[in-house]
Every structure is written in structure tokens, then in C-alpha cells.
Enzyme design. Structure first.
Site, PDB file in Angstrom:
ATOM      1  N   ASP A   1       0.848  -1.192   0.000  1.00  0.00           N
ATOM      2  CA  ASP A   1       0.000   0.000   0.000  1.00  0.00           C
ATOM      3  C   ASP A   1       0.886   1.246   0.000  1.00  0.00           C
ATOM      4  O   ASP A   1       1.814   1.352   0.809  1.00  0.00           O
ATOM      5  CB  ASP A   1      -0.886  -0.013   1.253  1.00  0.00           C
ATOM      6  CG  ASP A   1      -2.057   0.945   1.111  1.00  0.00           C
ATOM      7  OD1 ASP A   1      -2.275   1.428  -0.011  1.00  0.00           O
ATOM      8  OD2 ASP A   1      -2.736   1.214   2.113  1.00  0.00           O
TER       9      ASP A   1
ATOM     10  N   ASP B   1      -4.441   2.542  -4.593  1.00  0.00           N
ATOM     11  CA  ASP B   1      -3.016   2.618  -4.256  1.00  0.00           C
ATOM     12  C   ASP B   1      -2.529   1.302  -3.646  1.00  0.00           C
ATOM     13  O   ASP B   1      -1.571   1.273  -2.897  1.00  0.00           O
ATOM     14  CB  ASP B   1      -2.767   3.774  -3.277  1.00  0.00           C
ATOM     15  CG  ASP B   1      -3.593   3.645  -2.002  1.00  0.00           C
ATOM     16  OD1 ASP B   1      -4.451   2.741  -1.949  1.00  0.00           O
ATOM     17  OD2 ASP B   1      -3.372   4.433  -1.064  1.00  0.00           O
TER      18      ASP B   1
END
Length: 717
Positions: free
Chosen positions: A592, A635
């Protein structure tokens, strides 16, 4: 006996009549009432009762499996919804799914299309710019009454804090008329059609749309779902091809320039381009016309047209085009293959690829070539990017540089080298093998290199954005037409004198045979004509099959990949990992990007998109070609390392990924959760959940770190 015979005949006739009456209802067509809303290019009801458009063609395809007969009922969207609920019509489309609608209606399992939502304005509105929401304050916005896609616009307004006035209309015809009559400043539309004298202001998003029926029509829905499943089974790309037929490439059509980009174009109306002028037929100087010509020149002119910037070709005067851009003597190098080493050496940045250059390997006849051997290969020295690209793929080759293609071929002919890597277009458009009869193309299209525009690294990023948008505006048809035109326009003709010089014995033999066998030749010509006709039909069929295969592979690739990062999308990532887990081992990373929202807020979505692209490239560098790498969220990324499950190796990889992520730009870092198979899980779902749990602890540990999943306390790093 006669009585019994008549009795049997009567019984058979009665049974036949009964069967006919039973069979006829089975094949009687069921009438389905379809709501027909005025949607451009989707469902258009004509005065003669006929219908046309995307939806009409889709329904005709469904009819092949259901044997339905359609009765089209015209009305507004709100009227059709009311009729569907009351049972006055049986089918309505395109309809977006919502929980509120699901309480009243049933939806098909497969979608009928993908609805795209955009803001459209008149082309003359110079005060409205692409993707500039703050300039839309207090404007009049037209929308179709009751359309579910209006919610996407409302989300856009809320997200960008825009205060607008709304005007609602019954159908698309009224909506377009309101825009043309300037009752409204912009309209919300969902179909990416070609607009005359109109322009795209913003692309707001998209939603899947389905067929919808009432809850009383379970039997209709069942037949519909069966038909849609059969269509997808027989032709998985039916919906994609139908969308391409009626709406084209929606991404290309929705590209526009922002306010800052338009200001840059006005302030920089002309840029200089340096080219290498001896790569026929891609880019070369035609002495007869005293002009630069070729595929790249025509593509440059198309990019110039799309951007509004005039490109002026400058004379390199024997200098390297790469050095000219490095020293800022020219703004752009026309054709360059992206290479990290050249990027550093010449202080370069590159646009997205606008063409794929194919190169073929030429060798001497009767020579066995193994590309894995150490070979001496000739290439053009004016193409350092292509040389670097080729060396990365074939590191065992020794590249010998020459100034021209003829020098490469001459060296090969004299046995100074093992092969020559030259442009496939050059080999096919120039009669190379008429002059070099001992040479042949042994490995066609062995290297396919993406070609970009090269710019000095100090160039304003706005220009790179303008050029990238102009490149993406080019369609495949436009590029193919340019290639074909250059190929057909520059094929050298073989003169009679050249043919006689190359084949003197053949000419003498033919002359002798013609004199004695003129009648036989006439008959042979007639026979050959039939053969040629058959061969031509076979070539056309083969060409059609190759084009269909190419289209299928292109569509398949687009469906598998995430367009922004260049990695696998979420669906294909999970499918590939699930398949591999059967009988294999490995490690799963969930990665992430930390505080990605802050990057978008601070630097803008363009910078955010670039971070996603750079992060995707970073993961490719740290993974093997056999590993599974995908983007599964905004993301969030997933990496599955096949057959690597020892913590020491995985720890090194995680450390390197985190360290390199911090080099992308300021404020960028990442957190990683790791789980191993089969030690930590028995299924992919469990493996993903445990890696996600490890990621949670990594974030809670201050981010920019990694954690392994631990069955005991789940906090082991």
C-alpha cells in the site's frame, strides 16, 4: 381388412393433427415489450417502426437464442420505469443497478454496456477548460430527468465543491437542443459519441448497465440470462466489439487540454525537432523533393495536428540528434527507444510510446542461426536507444554499429558479421534481396521496440502531458493508414535492365520456350488465372483470420491489464494466483502506498497517476517475469513470488521495494504485509486475508515498513 386399413389411416391423421397443434405453440414467438428511450446511437425508433443502434443490435442477437418478437414502446425514462413497474412493458435498458431499484425490479446477470458520463459544452466556449472544475461555478447544467447516472455528476460536484444550477429535460433530443440554444452552459451525457461543434469538458466516470425487468417476469429474466451466457460463451468479446462499432474508442475521444496546457500551447506555438535522416522508410531525407519523409514524419504531423503545436524539423548538420536535445539545440528527438542508461547519459525524458518499431534479423542463406549464441550483429549506430533495448533482450550478442543499412548488409555479405538487425518495413519496402541474393530474412519481427518522443529532462512537464495526450488521440486506424501509405508509395520498381542482368540464363531460356510453345503458354495462362483467383480468396480469408486474431489478442490484453500501472488488474491477479496455488508454494505481498491521498491533494491527480505508473515499473524491476504482479486498488498492489517462501529472501525483497519507493518522489513510501503459502494459509482468500492483516500491523507500526503474518500474535516483523 379394408375397414381396418381405413381405421388406421384415420387414427394416424388425427395423431398428426394433434401433434401439429401441440408443436405450433412451441415455436410461436413470444412478444416482449421493450421500453424505447431516446438515447443517441443506442435505441432509435424510426417513423416506419424500425429500430436501430447498439441496443437494437444486441436485442437481435438475443433473439437468436430466445426466439422473441419485440414490440418497442417509446417514452421518457421516467415513463418507462413506471410502465415497467406496472407490467405494461417487459424490458428496459440500459439500467444501472441500485439497492433501491432492486426492491422493485430484476437485473440481468451480465451487463448490456458500460455507461460513460461526461460534461459536454459548445466548442465555441473558450472560457471553459478541460478538467477545470472551479471554472464551472454558477453555470447552468442540463441533465435528463430521472437518469441514475446524474448521481455521478452530483458526486463530482460535491467532491470539487462546485455550486451549479440544474435544468432537467425529458429526453436527449431536448437536452441537446437546450445546449445548442444556449439555455444551459453544459450538459451531462453518458454516451461517448462524436459531437460536431461540441467538446468534452470533463470525464466524470462510468458504470455498468444491465437489462431490467419487473419482479413478475422471472421467466423472461431466466431466458434472458441464458441467452446472454450463451452469447458470452460463443463470443467473449461481443459486448466490447459492439461498443467499438457504435461508440469507438471512448478514452481517445474524451482527451482534452487543461487551462494551463492551452496557455502553454499559445505561448509555445512552435518546437524544433531533430531527426536521423537515413532510416528508410521510417524517417529519411528525399533529395528529389528536398523534404523529410517517412512513417515517423507523418506521425509527427498527426501529433502536431492533435496538439496544435507546429513542429519544425532542423538540420542536424552531421551532429547527433541525441546530443542536440541534450545541449538544448533542439527541443525534441523524433524517434527514440526508452532506455535508462541513455536517459541518464543524455539527460532525457520520454513521452508515452506512439509507435512500435519492428526489426528483423537478416542472415546468409544456408546459415543456421541460434539467437542464444554469441553472435556479431550489425545495427545502425544512429539508434542508440534501439541498440540498448536489443542488448537488454539479447545480452550475448556483440553489436557492431554501421552508418547505413547498406553498410550492414554489405558487411554481412562479406561474412564480417553473423547477422544484421534492420527495420522490417525497410526490408519489405525496398528490394533488398534482389540486390543481395545470398541473404534472407531468417527471423521476422524478432525485436519489437516502443518508440517515443525524447525531450531534455529540464523540459516543462506540461509539454510532456500535452504530447502524451496528443499521442493517445491517435487511433490505430490512423497509424495503420500512415504505414500502408508509406509502404505502397515507396516500393521500388525493378527495371527490365536490372532483371535481365540478374537473370540472364532465365531470360534466354524463356525466349526459346516462348518461340516454340506459344499455344501451350496461352493455355497455361488460362489455368494460372484460376489458380490466382483461388489463391487470392485464400489470402483474403487468411488475412481476415489474422486480423480477427489480432483484434482478439488486443481486446484480451486490454481486459487483463490495468491501463494506468501496466500491471495485471484485480480479477486476473486473483485468478492467476488461485490457479498457481494448486500444488505449488510461494509468498504473497500486499503493498500500500502510504498517504497516497496527500500526494493527490498536494501535487494533483496528474502527479498521482505518475506515482502509480512509476510504482508499477518499480515492482516490475524487483520481480521475475514468472511472478504475478497486479494493481488491486487505487493505491494497493499485490505481488506473488512463485516458489519463494523463505523469510530471508522475502525480507530482502521487501526492504528493496520500500527503499526504492522513496526514490520516486518526495513524500512517497509504502507499507507491506506478507504471508507465505502453504505455511500461513490453505486457500488464496485466507492467504490474502492474512497478508492484509500483516499490512494492518505494518501501518500501525509507523508505515514505511513490512510485517510477516504470524499465527500466534500477528505482529512479527
Amino acid at each position: 381388412m379394408k375397414y381396418l386399413r381405413k381405421l388406421w389411416i384415420g387414427v394416424i391423421c388425427c395423431l398428426t393433427m394433434v401433434c401439429c397443434f401441440m408443436i405450433v405453440p412451441l415455436y410461436a414467438k413470444e412478444t416482449i415489450r421493450v421500453g424505447c428511450v431516446d438515447l443517441e446511437k443506442f435505441l432509435s425508433l424510426h417513423t416506419d417502426g424500425s429500430v436501430s443502434g447498439y441496443g437494437a443490435e444486441f436485442l437481435d442477437e438475443i433473439q437468436k437464442y430466445t426466439h422473441w418478437k419485440y414490440d418497442y414502446v417509446e417514452g421518457t425514462w421516467e415513463e418507462c420505469l413506471d410502465w415497467l413497474e406496472k407490467g405494461e412493458i417487459d424490458l428496459l435498458m440500459p439500467a444501472q443497478y441500485s439497492e433501491e431499484r432492486a426492491e422493485k425490479f430484476l437485473f440481468s446477470q451480465n451487463k448490456c454496456c458500460q455507461d460513460y458520463v461526461a460534461l459536454i459544452a459548445l466548442e465555441e466556449r473558450d472560457d471553459l477548460f478541460f478538467d477545470d472544475p472551479q471554472s464551472y461555478q454558477q453555470l447552468q447544467i442540463g441533465m435528463i430527468k430521472g437518469n441514475y447516472l446524474n448521481q455521478i455528476f452530483e458526486d463530482y460536484v460535491k467532491e470539487n465543491h462546485i455550486d451549479v444550477q440544474r435544468q432537467y429535460y425529458d429526453d436527449l433530443t431536448c437536452l441537446n437542443k437546450a445546449l445548442e440554444d444556449k439555455e444551459v452552459d453544459m450538459i451531462v451525457n453518458w454516451s461517448m459519441n462524436d459531437y460536431n461543434h461540441k467538446k468534452y469538458i470533463a470525464k466524470l466516470g462510468s458504470l455498468p448497465a444491465y437489462f431490467m425487468t419487473s419482479k413478475k417476469n422471472m421467466e423472461v429474466l431466466k431466458k434472458l440470462d441464458q441467452a446472454l451466457a450463451q452469447i458470452e460463451l460463443n463470443n467473449p468479446y461481443y459486448v466490447a466489439k459492439l461498443h467499438e462499432k457504435y461508440y469507438g474508442d471512448t478514452t481517445r475521444k474524451s482527451i482534452g487540454f487543461t487551462k494551463h496546457e492551452q496557455q502553454y500551447i499559445q505561448e509555445h506555438p512552435q518546437l524544433t525537432i531533430a531527426i536521423e535522416n537515413h532510416d528508410y522508410p521510417l524517417e529519411y531525407y528525399d533529395k528529389q523533393s528536398k523534404q523529410y519523409k517517412g512513417v515517423m514524419i507523418d506521425l509527427m504531423n498527426l501529433i502536431s495536428k492533435n496538439s496544435g503545436i507546429d513542429f519544425q524539423i532542423i538540420d542536424t548538420q552531421g551532429k547527433s540528434a541525441w546530443n542536440m536535445v541534450k545541449n538544448k539545440e533542439a527541443d525534441i528527438i523524433l524517434s527514440s527507444t526508452v532506455s535508462q542508461s541513455l536517459q541518464k547519459e543524455y539527460h532525457m525524458n520520454f513521452t508515452d510510446s506512439y509507435y512500435t518499431k519492428m526489426s528483423s534479423l537478416v542472415a546468409r542463406k544456408q546459415t543456421q542461426i541460434d539467437v542464444d549464441d554469441h553472435l556479431k550483429i550489425a545495427m545502425l549506430g544512429s539508434e542508440p536507444g534501439l541498440i540498448s533495448f536489443t542488448q537488454e533482450k539479447y545480452s550475448q550478442w556483440e553489436i557492431i554499429e554501421y552508418d547505413t543499412a547498406n553498410e550492414c548488409l554489405e558487411a554481412l555479405n562479406q561474412k564480417k558479421i553473423d547477422g544484421a538487425l534492420l527495420s522490417t518495413l525497410y526490408l519489405h519496402s525496398y528490394q533488398v534481396f534482389q540486390e543481395y541474393i545470398d541473404l534472407m530474412e531468417v527471423l521476422p519481427r524478432i525485436v519489437e521496440a516502443p518508440i517515443s518522443l525524447g525531450l531534455n529532462k529540464d523540459t516543462d512537464e506540461i509539454l510532456i502531458s500535452i504530447l502524451n495526450k496528443s499521442i493517445h488521440k491517435m487511433s490505430d486506424k490512423e497509424i495503420d493508414a500512415i504505414v500502408i501509405e508509406n509502404m505502397l508509395g515507396h516500393i521500388d520498381t525493378i527495371s527490365l535492365q536490372s532483371f535481365i542482368q540478374n537473370h540472364p540464363l532465365l531470360i534466354a531460356a524463356v525466349c526459346g520456350i516462348v518461340i516454340g510453345l506459344i499455344v501451350f503458354i496461352v493455355l497455361e495462362i488460362r489455368f494460372n488465372r484460376e489458380i490466382l483467383k483461388k489463391n487470392k480468396l485464400l489470402e483474403e480469408k487468411n488475412g481476415a483470420l489474422l486480423n480477427a486474431k489480432k483484434t482478439e489478442e488486443t481486446l484480451k490484453q486490454k481486459m487483463r491489464m490495468d491501463p494506468l500501472s501496466g500491471l495485471l488488474n484485480k480479477v486476473n491477479t486473483s485468478e492467476l494466483i488461485e490457479v498457481y496455488l494448486d500444488g505449488h508454494q510461494g509468498s504473497l505481498m500486499i503493498i500500500d502506498i502510504d498517504h497516497f491521498k496527500n500526494i493527490n491533494d498536494s501535487y494533483g491527480h496528474l502527479s498521482g497517476d505518475q506515482v502509480i505508473k512509476d510504482f508499477g515499473n518499480l515492482l516490475k524491476r524487483h520481480c521475475r517475469s514468472t511472478d504475478i504482479v497486479g494493481r488491486v486498488g487505487g493505491d494497493e498492489f499485490v505481488v506473488f513470488f512463485k516458489d519463494i517462501y523463505d523469510k530471508e529472501t522475502i525480507t530482502l525483497k521487501a526492504q528493496h521495494i520500500i527503499e526504492d519507493s522513496q526514490k520516486i518522489m518526495e513524500q512517497v513510501s509504502c507499507s507491506i504485509g506478507i504471508a507465505c503459502y502453504p505455511d500461513d494459509a490453505t486457500t488464496y482468500e485466507e492467504l490474502y486475508e492474512n497478508a492484509d492483516q500483516a499490512l494492518y500491523y505494518a501501518k500501525n507500526s509507523g508505515r514505511s515498513c513490512f510485517c510477516f503474518y504470524c499465527k500466534v500474535d500477528k505482529t512479527s516483523q
